[in-house]
Design an enzyme around this catalytic site. Structure first.
Site, mmCIF file in Angstrom:
data_model
loop_
_atom_site.group_PDB
_atom_site.id
_atom_site.type_symbol
_atom_site.label_atom_id
_atom_site.label_comp_id
_atom_site.label_asym_id
_atom_site.label_seq_id
_atom_site.Cartn_x
_atom_site.Cartn_y
_atom_site.Cartn_z
ATOM 1 N N GLN A 300 0.887 -1.170 0.000
ATOM 2 C CA GLN A 300 0.000 0.000 0.000
ATOM 3 C C GLN A 300 0.920 1.213 0.000
ATOM 4 O OE1 GLN A 300 -1.879 -1.217 3.587
ATOM 5 N NE2 GLN A 300 -0.425 -0.182 4.914
ATOM 6 N N ASP A 335 -4.192 8.247 5.411
ATOM 7 C CA ASP A 335 -2.752 8.237 5.129
ATOM 8 C C ASP A 335 -2.356 7.085 4.203
ATOM 9 O OD1 ASP A 335 -3.359 6.409 7.117
ATOM 10 O OD2 ASP A 335 -1.493 6.732 8.245
ATOM 11 N N ASP A 370 1.490 -7.802 5.434
ATOM 12 C CA ASP A 370 0.406 -7.033 6.032
ATOM 13 C C ASP A 370 -0.874 -7.218 5.226
ATOM 14 O OD1 ASP A 370 0.055 -4.802 8.119
ATOM 15 O OD2 ASP A 370 -0.827 -3.901 6.318
ATOM 16 N N ASN A 371 -1.980 -7.510 5.927
ATOM 17 C CA ASN A 371 -3.296 -7.574 5.279
ATOM 18 C C ASN A 371 -3.312 -8.305 3.939
ATOM 19 O OD1 ASN A 371 -5.247 -6.417 6.928
ATOM 20 N ND2 ASN A 371 -4.620 -4.330 6.402
ATOM 21 N N GLU A 399 -0.564 -11.995 7.675
ATOM 22 C CA GLU A 399 -1.324 -11.322 8.734
ATOM 23 C C GLU A 399 -2.793 -11.324 8.320
ATOM 24 O OE1 GLU A 399 -2.181 -7.100 10.906
ATOM 25 O OE2 GLU A 399 -2.147 -7.394 8.743
ATOM 26 N N TYR A 510 2.042 5.286 16.111
ATOM 27 C CA TYR A 510 2.018 6.720 15.782
ATOM 28 C C TYR A 510 3.050 7.534 16.548
ATOM 29 C CZ TYR A 510 -2.479 4.863 14.366
ATOM 30 O OH TYR A 510 -3.461 4.082 13.824
#
Lengths: 647, 647
Positions: A300, A335, A370-371, A399, A510
């Site tokens: 992404q 984001d 990821d994902n 994941e 974050y």
């Protein structure tokens, strides 16, 4: 993937049970062989054992050591000795067809004597037995003794007298490297390790150099794999501030998963962390400490990722000309732009392959994806097949926090490991079903990685279970599957959630986290010693490093979970049998006492027979049998991890 | 058979559920179609419905009418309307991306309008909706109304807006004739029907001519199939006498399964029964009465069967030169030689095919195969494939009273029907598991024939359950599966066993039975009226003639079994929905009262809503809902068979 065929898989050193349903018409007895061909071409034959469950299932347990593609087939045959032995044992005492039974046996022994490869001693014994069966001076009782002779039975157990051999289809099984199936994982954000608060109150990022200083501690805790969240430049546009707010300050570092900025994309290292050369040095330092580095692969882009201008066709352009954010309506992730795999699948495949090869060239062989369930299954099948054809040691962890069908679909498509629902399986009943299912139903294609927490998951069990909850979950994760994981901060019982969410407040996604590792441990406020002990126990007990040997036992209490993991001496890398019993009080708020009930036959102990156990956490020893009293105080030691001694 | 692949099967008129697991990456919604190709080449498309069980399973129910090989495949697609509808319904009220949502919808409607085959009225409505979504004077609330408009949703339910269509592999499904799956069977020994006691006390055999006189009675009871034990000459050598004794008298008829004598073998009619021409006349008379004749196919031989001298290689010769009897050590069956299929498989295949063709030529299309599990599975697979290629109407019933694996193996190999464990499933819990399993787990390949008794099986339940037991078992057999059977004498509650055995004393296998059919019924001592009523109910209720629609419901009593069979109007041959509820007290010694709990949604009734039921046995009517009080007196009527009215 339409169809859904997949090749079963195992890891090097895995003890794999092979099962087949085999029967023949009528009453004659059969035998079944498993014939295995190793990747290097070695052939071996394994006699299968009937399960005796009424369903004509046969099994054989084999330890598969060599990495690569194995093939196997099942071969059924009429077991002429067994058929005769069964009939003669009934008919000779009943006086039915006695001369016929004696002559039939003698003829079988004649046949065995002529077979190639039968040892001379065995042949002599069988010649003698055949002569005795034919000798009218030898009484029927002696003949019956020959029928029931265990030595003769042993000859035919090793080399059965076969006829009517039926050969099944040949199947393949992929054996991957040991780390695909076995490992203790630790996750940290390198930017937090060695980060410093400056005099102006702002925080200076940690770097690969400062993070490397923490490697010996992680290794000393006994972990095998160090997983890093994305290490790439983080987007500036729509950067997230602390606690997922939309108004990040100038010094807020943003989420590492918002990948890409003018500083570069997925093939680049975040300048705050250092250079690519620093990263390679970090990987080398980890390896020297005994740790393998796993990288995140998050496909992404932040809005300022170079891809967005170079390849707008890799994203979804909306009717108003804007690019679609990631969203779960009506929620938006401002984001992050998700990739659209449909417009230029070939271009995306080439770019992802380039990136994966790039990091492999830097020494990385493990990718935590990821994902993966938001990307096409065919893409992953292609990527994993292509990459492992070039380097069979590469491991991808999915994941896949999603529904069972896509989770299992990704595992079938080739992912070497999968996150699971472990964090949400907390009661005794849930864990019994969950752990049994992993060890049996899905073990041919899905290897679980039981992470106890992640930057995204702080369950209510941990939020409200206090320190006992952290022990319980770590002990079950470390012993319930051969691969498990811990995200940094677990040692410090970081159990405060952002209100209304299932993740930590002031989430490290974050912001930087400054943790006092040595100080907390010195104060006795760290779980690190317990984790260290768990990893020591895992390394000392090969039964814990197997997936398919977990068996659930019973207790009379609704919170006392009991399971065992056993490895026969013949299948154990140490040459000694290994049995571990886990008895866990999964209610972190209570002291429980109950009887536990064990099927001790699994480790070769007859029901009622005593055996000695030692608690590997406390060193206490007891003499146990199949029914035992247990008291577990969650506030002291909520879990017994027992080794069965001298077996 | 190594491998174990099989082609699923159904019968003409069967309502078959198709299931598939389908999902895609990410959050966009999908749809799934089932595409069917009938044997005559007609293509049809069926929209599948998500089960909503969290496992991404989709289903479609289809009634398959045409006999022959069907093919089918699943097609998944991105459902662009559903994805938009889901997002817009959440985002418009939340004020997120409203103009974008409106324009996206308008573009989808534009696309739909351009699609071929969309009706004009639908296109006009969509053009209007698109214009409204784009009209700035139309408020967002009106736009939301368009998003939620059920009329527009209906357009896209019928003709979805598809993209990214993924087509699965094509599979085959064999649809056999209706009688392969549906029928009420009756078994009698023709030699007993019309047999007469002579003045000297001996009995004169019944013949096909005398047995034909009983056909109208059997037909009037509502049976569809009349099954005859072997009708061939019976061996003289080692003939069995009454009660399986070894010293048969001159006039003892012997077991019909001891086939063959100097008078002929499997292709010959027993001279006592008449001629081949008499047999053909019997078959014709049966057909006129509405009964189809099923013959026994028992591949074994009496010692004086012509095969024994002509083809000694078809039997097993022992080391002492004798031929092996059938045996189950140490028991022997001295009147029967089993066939050895290994020495001359081709010769045996040719002979069996000749015999089967011979009886087909006499008008027989159903064969009840004796002990198929003592013959090779490959042999049956070949025989059934070969025979049904010549005549697809031929049906083979497997008398496979054996373990689950060979029983299911024979069904997979092609047997159209199978005897099952029904006679030994008597408790509520046993029957729940058994009937559910037949309707779901094995229904793709195994069709049960629920015989309540056979000449070999008189269970303890019937021996000791009295007359209520006979009603209970008949009612459950007739409603629990679309095919069931009764062996003559059941009507007369013949419940005395040979001591220590599970079969009738003075078994008809070894002697003639003289039964007074009309007299017993006149005296009120016959179950025939009950059987007649059960068969009437079956014929009036198409839901009972389906296999896969059985669902178990609940009661608070451990002997009250509850199940339903429902057929939607759209799938029913009558065009009307049909629902039957069976509530059975399976304890034949008691009066039970309890609450029963129903999932009424299965027949379209909301929980709590009332509906009317009528007891098809007694004619009583009640108003029921999802929880109902029931009292069942085993000594009066142990079973309610209820029809749900007006639904």
């Amino acid at each position: 993937m339409p169809g859904g065929e997949f090749r079963p898989k195992a890891f090097a050193g895995e003890v794999v049970p092979f099962f087949v349903t085999a029967f023949r018409e009528g009453h004659d007895l059969i035998g079944v062989h498993l014939r295995l061909f190793s990747p290097s071409g070695d052939e071996s034959l394994h006699r299968m054992v009937p399960l005796g469950d009424g369903f004509d299932r046969w099994s054989a347990l084999v330890s598969l050591l060599e990495q690569g593609v194995w093939s196997f087939r099942f071969e059924g045959f009429a077991d002429d000795y067994a058929t005769w032995e069964h009939a003669a044992e009934l008919k000779i005492p009943a006086g039915v067809d006695v001369p016929l039974m004696r002559e039939t046996g003698a003829l079988l022994f004649d046949r065995a004597v002529k077979e190639k490869g039968r040892p001379v001693a065995e042949r002599r014994a069988l010649e003698g037995a055949a002569a005795a069966l034919r000798d009218p001076l030898v009484g029927d009782e002696v003949a019956l003794g020959i029928v029931q002779d265990p030595a003769i039975a042993a000859f035919f157990a090793d080399r059965p007298l076969m006829s009517l051999v039926t050969v099944g289809a040949t199947n393949e099984l992929l054996v991957e490297r040991e780390r695909a199936g076995v490992g203790a994982w630790y996750e940290f954000f390198p930017r937090s390790e060695g980060a410093k608060r400056l005099k102006d109150g702002t925080i200076k990022s940690g770097t690969f150099r400062t993070a490397a200083k923490r490697l010996p501690d992680v290794a000393a805790m006994g972990f095998d794999v160090l997983y890093l969240p994305p290490i790439h430049p983080i987007g500036r546009k729509n950067r997230k501030g602390p606690n997922n707010t939309l108004d990040a300050g100038e010094r807020d570092p943003g989420s590492p998963w918002a990948i890409g900025s003018t500083e570069g994309g997925h093939d680049t290292v975040h300048p705050d962390l250092g250079t690519l050369s620093d990263f390679r040095a970090f990987v080398r330092a980890a390896r020297s400490a005994g740790l393998e580095v796993a990288l995140d692969l998050a496909l992404q882009a932040a809005p300022d990722h170079p891809w967005v201008t170079e390849h707008p066709e890799w994203f979804t352009t909306l009717p108003d000309g804007s690019i679609a954010f990631a969203e779960n309506p009506p929620k938006k992730y401002q984001d992050i732009y998700p990739i659209n795999f449909d417009n230029d699948p070939e271009g995306i495949r080439a770019e992802v392959l380039r990136i994966v090869r790039h990091w492999i060239a830097q020494g990385v062989l493990i990718f935590r994806v990821d994902n993966p369930h938001t990307k096409p299954l065919q893409f992953w099948e292609w990527l994993i097949r292509t990459v492992t054809a070039e380097n069979p040691d590469v491991v991808f962890l999915a994941e896949a926090f999603t529904r069972p069908a896509p989770l299992q679909g990704l595992a079938s498509a080739g992912f070497q490991q999968s996150y699971t629902y472990f964090t949400w399986r907390n009661t005794k009943e849930e864990l019994e079903t969950f752990l049994s299912g992993l060890a049996t139903e899905t073990a041919d294609f899905l290897r679980p990685n039981l992470f106890v927490n992640t930057p995204d998951i702080l369950t209510e069990y941990l939020q409200y279970g206090g320190r006992p909850a952290y022990k319980i979950r770590a002990a079950i994760a470390a012993t319930g599957a051969p691969t498990y994981g811990v995200y940094a901060g677990y040692e410090h019982f970081e159990n405060v959630a952002r209100p209304g969410s299932e993740e930590n407040i002031d989430n490290e996604k974050y912001e930087y986290k400054l943790r006092d590792w040595p100080g907390t441990e010195e104060r006795g406020d760290s779980l690190a010693p317990y984790l260290r002990r768990l990893n020591e126990i895992r390394r000392a007990h090969p039964a814990l490093l197997q997936l398919r040997n977990l068996r659930v036992h019973w207790s009379d209490d609704d919170a006392i979970l009991v399971y065992s993991k056993h490895l026969d001496a013949a299948l154990s890398p140490t040459g000694a049998a290994d049995t571990v019993l886990v008895v866990a009080n999964v209610d972190p708020h209570s002291v429980r006492q109950t009887m536990v009930h064990l099927d001790t036959r699994l480790w070769g102990v007859a029901p009622g027979e005593p055996f000695d156990v030692e608690d590997l956490i406390t060193g206490a020893t007891w003499t146990w049998s199949d029914h035992n009293f247990v008291r577990l105080d969650a506030f002291n030691e909520p879990v017994h991890i027992l080794t069965v001694k001298g077996r």
